[in-house]
Design a protein around this motif. Structure first.
Motif, mmCIF file in Angstrom:
data_model
loop_
_atom_site.group_PDB
_atom_site.id
_atom_site.type_symbol
_atom_site.label_atom_id
_atom_site.label_comp_id
_atom_site.label_asym_id
_atom_site.label_seq_id
_atom_site.Cartn_x
_atom_site.Cartn_y
_atom_site.Cartn_z
ATOM 1 N N GLN A 20 33.938 45.129 32.698
ATOM 2 C CA GLN A 20 33.797 45.042 34.141
ATOM 3 C C GLN A 20 34.831 46.016 34.735
ATOM 4 O OE1 GLN A 20 31.386 43.192 35.604
ATOM 5 N NE2 GLN A 20 30.804 43.069 33.448
ATOM 6 N N PRO A 21 34.725 46.301 36.036
ATOM 7 C CA PRO A 21 35.755 47.162 36.626
ATOM 8 C C PRO A 21 37.139 46.670 36.214
ATOM 9 C CG PRO A 21 34.097 46.692 38.254
ATOM 10 C CD PRO A 21 33.681 45.965 37.011
ATOM 11 N N THR A 22 37.990 47.608 35.843
ATOM 12 C CA THR A 22 39.277 47.227 35.281
ATOM 13 C C THR A 22 40.213 46.693 36.364
ATOM 14 O OG1 THR A 22 41.044 48.001 33.862
ATOM 15 C CG2 THR A 22 40.285 49.529 35.540
ATOM 16 N N GLY A 23 41.219 45.922 35.924
ATOM 17 C CA GLY A 23 42.107 45.223 36.857
ATOM 18 C C GLY A 23 42.724 46.112 37.924
ATOM 19 N N LEU A 24 43.131 47.292 37.524
ATOM 20 C CA LEU A 24 43.808 48.195 38.463
ATOM 21 C C LEU A 24 42.973 48.446 39.717
ATOM 22 C CD1 LEU A 24 46.128 50.161 39.146
ATOM 23 C CD2 LEU A 24 44.873 51.915 37.894
ATOM 24 N N VAL A 25 41.681 48.673 39.552
ATOM 25 C CA VAL A 25 40.873 49.030 40.717
ATOM 26 C C VAL A 25 40.459 47.814 41.532
ATOM 27 C CG1 VAL A 25 40.019 51.231 39.881
ATOM 28 C CG2 VAL A 25 38.843 49.149 39.233
ATOM 29 N N LYS A 26 40.888 46.625 41.092
ATOM 30 C CA LYS A 26 40.626 45.455 41.916
ATOM 31 C C LYS A 26 41.732 45.275 42.947
ATOM 32 C CE LYS A 26 38.028 42.998 38.409
ATOM 33 N NZ LYS A 26 38.330 42.153 37.254
ATOM 34 N N THR A 27 42.760 46.105 42.855
ATOM 35 C CA THR A 27 43.842 46.034 43.840
ATOM 36 C C THR A 27 43.694 47.198 44.808
ATOM 37 O OG1 THR A 27 45.340 47.517 42.663
ATOM 38 C CG2 THR A 27 45.354 45.223 42.009
ATOM 39 N N PRO A 28 44.219 47.036 46.034
ATOM 40 C CA PRO A 28 44.121 48.158 46.979
ATOM 41 C C PRO A 28 44.828 49.408 46.455
ATOM 42 C CG PRO A 28 45.427 46.347 47.887
ATOM 43 C CD PRO A 28 44.815 45.845 46.635
ATOM 44 N N CYS A 29 45.926 49.224 45.730
ATOM 45 C CA CYS A 29 46.669 50.395 45.259
ATOM 46 C C CYS A 29 45.835 51.227 44.277
ATOM 47 C CB CYS A 29 47.958 49.971 44.594
ATOM 48 S SG CYS A 29 49.030 49.022 45.678
ATOM 49 N N GLY A 30 44.985 50.560 43.508
ATOM 50 C CA GLY A 30 44.164 51.273 42.541
ATOM 51 C C GLY A 30 43.183 52.223 43.199
ATOM 52 N N LEU A 31 42.879 51.983 44.469
ATOM 53 C CA LEU A 31 41.891 52.809 45.168
ATOM 54 C C LEU A 31 42.526 53.592 46.310
ATOM 55 C CD1 LEU A 31 39.204 49.998 45.495
ATOM 56 C CD2 LEU A 31 39.287 51.782 43.760
ATOM 57 N N CYS A 32 43.820 53.506 46.399
ATOM 58 C CA CYS A 32 44.510 53.989 47.593
ATOM 59 C C CYS A 32 44.520 55.517 47.678
ATOM 60 C CB CYS A 32 45.937 53.477 47.576
ATOM 61 S SG CYS A 32 46.919 54.100 48.921
ATOM 62 N N GLN B 21 45.813 40.807 36.820
ATOM 63 C CA GLN B 21 44.679 41.676 36.492
ATOM 64 C C GLN B 21 45.136 43.080 36.128
ATOM 65 O OE1 GLN B 21 42.260 41.192 39.957
ATOM 66 N NE2 GLN B 21 40.970 39.672 38.959
ATOM 67 N N VAL B 22 46.095 43.590 36.904
ATOM 68 C CA VAL B 22 46.594 44.928 36.577
ATOM 69 C C VAL B 22 47.260 44.900 35.208
ATOM 70 C CG1 VAL B 22 48.071 46.835 37.283
ATOM 71 C CG2 VAL B 22 46.893 45.493 39.000
ATOM 72 N N TRP C 1 42.974 43.748 52.670
ATOM 73 C CA TRP C 1 42.518 43.145 51.423
ATOM 74 C C TRP C 1 42.920 41.677 51.345
ATOM 75 C CZ3 TRP C 1 46.072 41.982 47.254
ATOM 76 C CH2 TRP C 1 45.460 41.620 46.054
ATOM 77 N N THR D 65 44.897 45.718 32.541
ATOM 78 C CA THR D 65 44.707 47.162 32.385
ATOM 79 C C THR D 65 45.881 47.764 31.619
ATOM 80 O OG1 THR D 65 43.641 47.136 34.542
ATOM 81 C CG2 THR D 65 44.154 49.281 33.619
ATOM 82 N N LYS E 180 37.030 54.527 42.366
ATOM 83 C CA LYS E 180 37.828 55.253 43.352
ATOM 84 C C LYS E 180 37.070 56.440 43.949
ATOM 85 C CE LYS E 180 42.497 56.949 44.102
ATOM 86 N NZ LYS E 180 43.853 57.069 43.571
ATOM 87 N N LYS F 141 46.595 35.489 45.875
ATOM 88 C CA LYS F 141 45.796 36.687 45.672
ATOM 89 C C LYS F 141 46.648 37.790 45.040
ATOM 90 C CE LYS F 141 42.024 38.906 47.989
ATOM 91 N NZ LYS F 141 41.218 38.987 49.192
ATOM 92 N N SER G 169 35.990 53.574 34.629
ATOM 93 C CA SER G 169 35.856 52.589 35.693
ATOM 94 C C SER G 169 36.779 52.924 36.865
ATOM 95 C CB SER G 169 36.089 51.191 35.133
ATOM 96 O OG SER G 169 37.042 50.483 35.844
#
Ligand code: SF4
Lengths: 560, 316
Positions: free
Chosen positions: B278-290, A540-541, B313, A544, A382, A533, A377
């Motif tokens: 579902q998409p994991t928590g990390l990628v729900k944050t901007p840092c996860g996709l940064c 949420q993190v 965000w 993970t 990403k 938020k 995921s």
């Protein structure tokens, strides 16, 4: 401990206990076990502050002490636990879980305990009863007994446990420093685990009668006043003095693990297709996950926390233990079980045929598959779904040459190369060289792409720590930016409250209220939104983190 | 001896007889004949005479000269190519021959040079010539974009050269593949939906959510979205990408011989499945996709406090 973990620990300590504790805590984390004198010298902090900080850390289980390494007579040493400090991140989840399982009372018990580290049962009960009463309508209150019964249930289900006895005198830290050869923990073989004491889950009989007392606004809260008149006579003695309780984090973690597995089963095997759009509540709507839930519940007592699968259960037993509202027939249960066993995720395994078939929940496999899905995921979100295709392909086929990747994934050579290189630069994909000849000539070497799931999980775990630390940093920054405004609004709220209490005119109230201008109000509103938020993103993190950590730990147990 | 030679030379009828006989032998042994065969067949024939006849046949292009381990080999050239080759010189014929032997896999210039022992410029000239006569064609290979291979004009190139259905003009048809990928998934998805709605027992529901590769293939063919003919294997390749997308699972079952869609007594079954998370928590944050995650430090050039990704965000 990595730099990311250290940074996050520092932030968490600062948030919860202030900067002095942060300083001492991070110092201890970095230095390893140290005695009091060295801590004072190296951190440059006055001794009484160090003592207080250590006390705070110890009360929360974030630090423990043992007899010095130089043998009997050497000063006691202190060691901080990174693990427990990171656990602070999970407090909201513990509290929320207690609420869903044991309603408001359970929530408050856990919340109080988390805030204070450890307490006696009688003081928790009184405090919780008071808080509950305070939130009720005027004239109503809650019996101590009700709180006691919730407390007992939490102990019965092992969510609470007694603190292991440290020494005759409590709290431990007061005796510990510099007392040579303190009769504290068993000699240097690590701290005793709570469960090694037989009455770890034994609720003492306490003499507590009465109801929670409402706090009067403006009245200073003195803890002991919470007791009723009758209790006041025998103020301090409830029969459980010296027996302290703490939250059993391990038990919560097992619960989280089980919930994660159950919801994975639900989403894979139960949920209607999203495109259907309608929520359906047929009898078979979530039967698969209910079966797994039942199996996990039944094996809670029989399975050790570190087992890779649950104790085997017969289909007969499972059938008898299903909740009453799942009125499925025996053959249908068998079908569901077969489907669960057939599923490639292998959440459930079959181990034998007696008793209508013996079944286990594959805890380790489930965690492995969930961790894999988590990695997938991350790549998917990403780097896009086509990179994720390549990533999954490599996870399944282990080693592939570039040409094979192109062919299997059906992605043109140039794009595939780009994607592979990007993934490689992020350490998600590795390139292995397999020379055919000893000279390592490129033309006679196989270049194989591969993914190492465990190493990737470890790396992403570090990313998670950094991400949470970033979120906390940002939250602190946002709060600091609006510090003046926040203070102003707090002042005004206080004034309003006191005006209201003294029965002021409505005009007067609006006048005070208007001291905050409309744009300021808006700013406060958006600040609140931002903080919420950031807060929920942190949680949420942490989910993970929990999953990846459980997987890493479980793998370590298997391979040991 | 000299006498005889002159005599034979002056006897064209005799030469024609020998010629025909050699041709007959060639037809009899389509893989080619050696000098020895001719000698055995016509023991009285003078070697010089034999050489003369063979030379004539070679020069008019009715016979091919090949070399193998046991020496020289003569082979009949089919009449058609012989007639096409009229007016070509020997070098041209040689190159043509090499290309013909390469079959539907084709051959590239470099290899031709080695086989023919001609200089590259010469080969290129001949190739141009042959191409203009529409005797051969150049096909771009998908294996290497710069590599052109030559084959006879009327030969259908091999899949390894064209890349099969997924290539047009050696370009990979990415979009076509993605469209098929989506269509196959749609098909499996609707199949699973129907199965779910049937409210049958869970086992029947699951089993009816499966589709064989043959069924998917039929569906795609009937949709008519493909200009080229797709084989069942082509569709299975597409279905495999869906497996790697995590959207589809495959099971192999034993099938009765002769069942539609079964290969070697096996049948592949596919079904659409739901993800387990579902998409994991990390990628729900901007840092996860940064994209600048590693460069980000508090107090640095890029920092959480001043991060624009965060700002965006948060205000979203
Ligand atoms: S804070 Fe901003 S710059 Fe730093 S890692 Fe997160 S998204 Fe990237």
């Amino acid at each position: 401990m990595t730099a990311q973990e250290a940074r996050l620990c520092g932030l968490l300590l600062r948030e919860h206990f202030g900067e002095v504790v942060e300083k001492i805590g991070t110092h201890l984390l970095r230095s390893g076990a140290q005695n009091l004198r060295t801590i004072v010298n190296e951190s440059g902090t006055p001794i009484d502050l160090v003592k207080k900080s250590l006390c705070v850390l110890m009360k929360h289980g974030a630090c423990r002490f043992s007899i010095g390494r130089k043998g009997p007579g050497s000063p006691v040493e202190y060691q901080a636990s990174c693990e427990r400090i990171l656990g602070i991140l999970r407090y909201p989840r513990y509290i929320y879980t207690a609420k869903t399982l044991y309603s408001d009372t359970g929530e408050l018990i856990i919340e109080e305990l988390l805030q204070r580290g450890h307490m006696t049962m009688s003081s928790i009960v009184k405090m919780v009863a008071d808080r509950l009463t305070h939130n009720m309508e005027e004239g109503r209150s809650i019996e101590y007994n009700e709180v006691v019964s919730t407390f007992s249930k939490l102990v019965e289900t092992h969510f609470l446990q007694r603190c292991p006895p440290v020494s005759e005198v409590v709290p431990p830290v007061s005796t510990a420093p510099t007392v040579p050869g303190a009769p504290a923990a068993p000699v240097s073989t690590g701290p005793p685990t709570p469960e090694s004491f037989s009455d770890c889950y034994l609720v003492p009989s306490v003499s507590l009668a009465g109801r929670g007392k409402r706090r009067r606004s403006g009245e200073d809260v003195v803890l002991d006043q919470g007791t009723t008149k009758k209790a006041k006579t025998d103020l301090q003695t409830h029969g459980d003095e010296g027996i302290y309780w703490q939250v059993n984090f391990e038990r919560f973690h097992l619960h989280f693990r089980d919930q994660t597995i159950i919801s994975a089963v639900a989403s894979k095997l139960d949920q209607a297709w999203e495109s259907l759009g309608t929520s359906r509540f047929d009898s078979d709507y979530e039967t698969s996950s209910e079966i797994v839930r039942t199996m996990l519940r039944m094996s809670e007592v029989t399975t050790t926390p570190s087992a890779s699968c649950t104790q085997a259960l017969s289909a007969n037993e499972v059938f008898r233990s299903l909740p009453a509202n799942y009125s499925i027939s025996r053959p249908i249960l068998d079908q569901y079980l077969t489907l669960l066993v057939d599923d490639p995720m292998e959440f459930v395994g079959k181990t034998g045929d007696s008793g209508g078939g013996m079944y286990v929940v594959n805890l380790h496999k489930a965690l492995t598959n969930l961790a894999r899905a988590t990695l997938e995921s991350v790549v998917q979100e990403k780097f896009g779904s086509r990179s994720a295709r390549i990533f999954r392909l490599l996870l399944r086929k282990r080693h592939l040459e570039q040409k094979q990747v192109e062919d299997f994934a059906m992605i043109p050579a140039k794009e595939a190369k780009d994607m592979l290189y990007t993934l490689m630069s992020e350490n998600l994909v590795l390139l292995q060289e397999l020379p055919k000849t000893p000279d390592h000539a490129p033309s006679r070497t196989f270049y194989l792409y591969t993914v190492n799931q465990l190493a990737t999980a470890r790396m992403l775990l570090q990313h998670c720590y950094k991400a949470v630390a970033n979120l906390i940093d940002r939250r602190l920054f946002q709060t600091k930016e609006s510090k003046r405004l926040l203070e102003k609004s707090q002042r005004i709220e206080a004034i309003m409250a006191s005006l209201q209490a003294s029965g002021a005119e409505p005009e007067q109230l609006t006048e005070v209220e208007e001291m905050i201008s409309a744009p300021e109000k808006q700013q406060l509103e958006s600040l609140r939104h931002h903080i919420n938020k950031l807060d929920s993103a942190e949680n949420q993190v942490d989910e993970t983190i929990f999953l990846l950590k459980s997987y890493v730990a479980s793998t370590a147990r298997i391979t040991r | 001896m000299a006498d005889a030679k002159v005599k034979k030379e002056c006897d064209p009828a005799d030469a024609a007889v020998i010629e025909n006989r050699i041709k007959e032998l060639c037809i009899q042994f389509p893989q080619g004949i050696t000098d020895q065969v001719i000698q055995n067949d016509m023991p009285h024939l003078e070697p010089t005479q034999r050489a003369m006849v063979i030379n004539k046949l070679l020069s008019v292009g009715q016979l091919d000269l090949l070399r193998n381990s046991s020496g020289l080999l003569y082979r009949m050239k089919d009449a058609q190519s012989a007639s096409k080759m009229k007016g070509s010189d020997n070098q041209e014929k040689l190159v043509y021959q090499i290309i013909e032997d390469a079959g539907n896999k084709g051959i590239w210039t470099r290899d031709m040079r080695f086989k023919s022992n001609l200089p590259l410029t010469e080969v290129n000239k001949i190739l141009k010539n042959l191409e203009s006569k529409k005797l051969i064609k150049a096909v771009k290979s998908v294996a290497a974009s710069k590599k052109k291979v030559y084959m006879l004009y009327n030969v259908q190139p091999d899949r390894s050269v064209t890349g099969g259905a997924w290539y047009s003009d050696q370009d990979f048809e990415s979009e076509f593949v993605e469209v098929l990928n989506q269509q196959c998934f749609k098909f499996l998805q609707s199949k699973a939906e129907v199965a779910r709605d049937s409210k049958q027992s869970p086992m029947i529901q699951r089993n009816s959510s499966f589709a064989t590769s043959h069924e998917v293939w039929k569906y795609i063919c009937e949709l008519g979205i493909s200009k080229v003919d797709l084989s069942m294997e082509d569709i299975e390749t597409i279905l495999n990408t869906l497996i790697y997308d995590g959207k589809v699972e495959m099971t192999i079952i034993a099938a009765k011989e002769g069942t539609v869609g079964s290969v070697d007594g096996q049948m592949k079954l596919f079904r659409g499945v739901n993800p387990i998370i579902q998409p994991t928590g990390l990628v729900k944050t901007p840092c996860g996709l940064c994209p600048v995650f590693d460069e980000c430090h508090e107090g640095g050039e890029i920092s959480p406090s001043r991060c624009i990704y965060m700002t965006e965000w948060l205000n979203f």
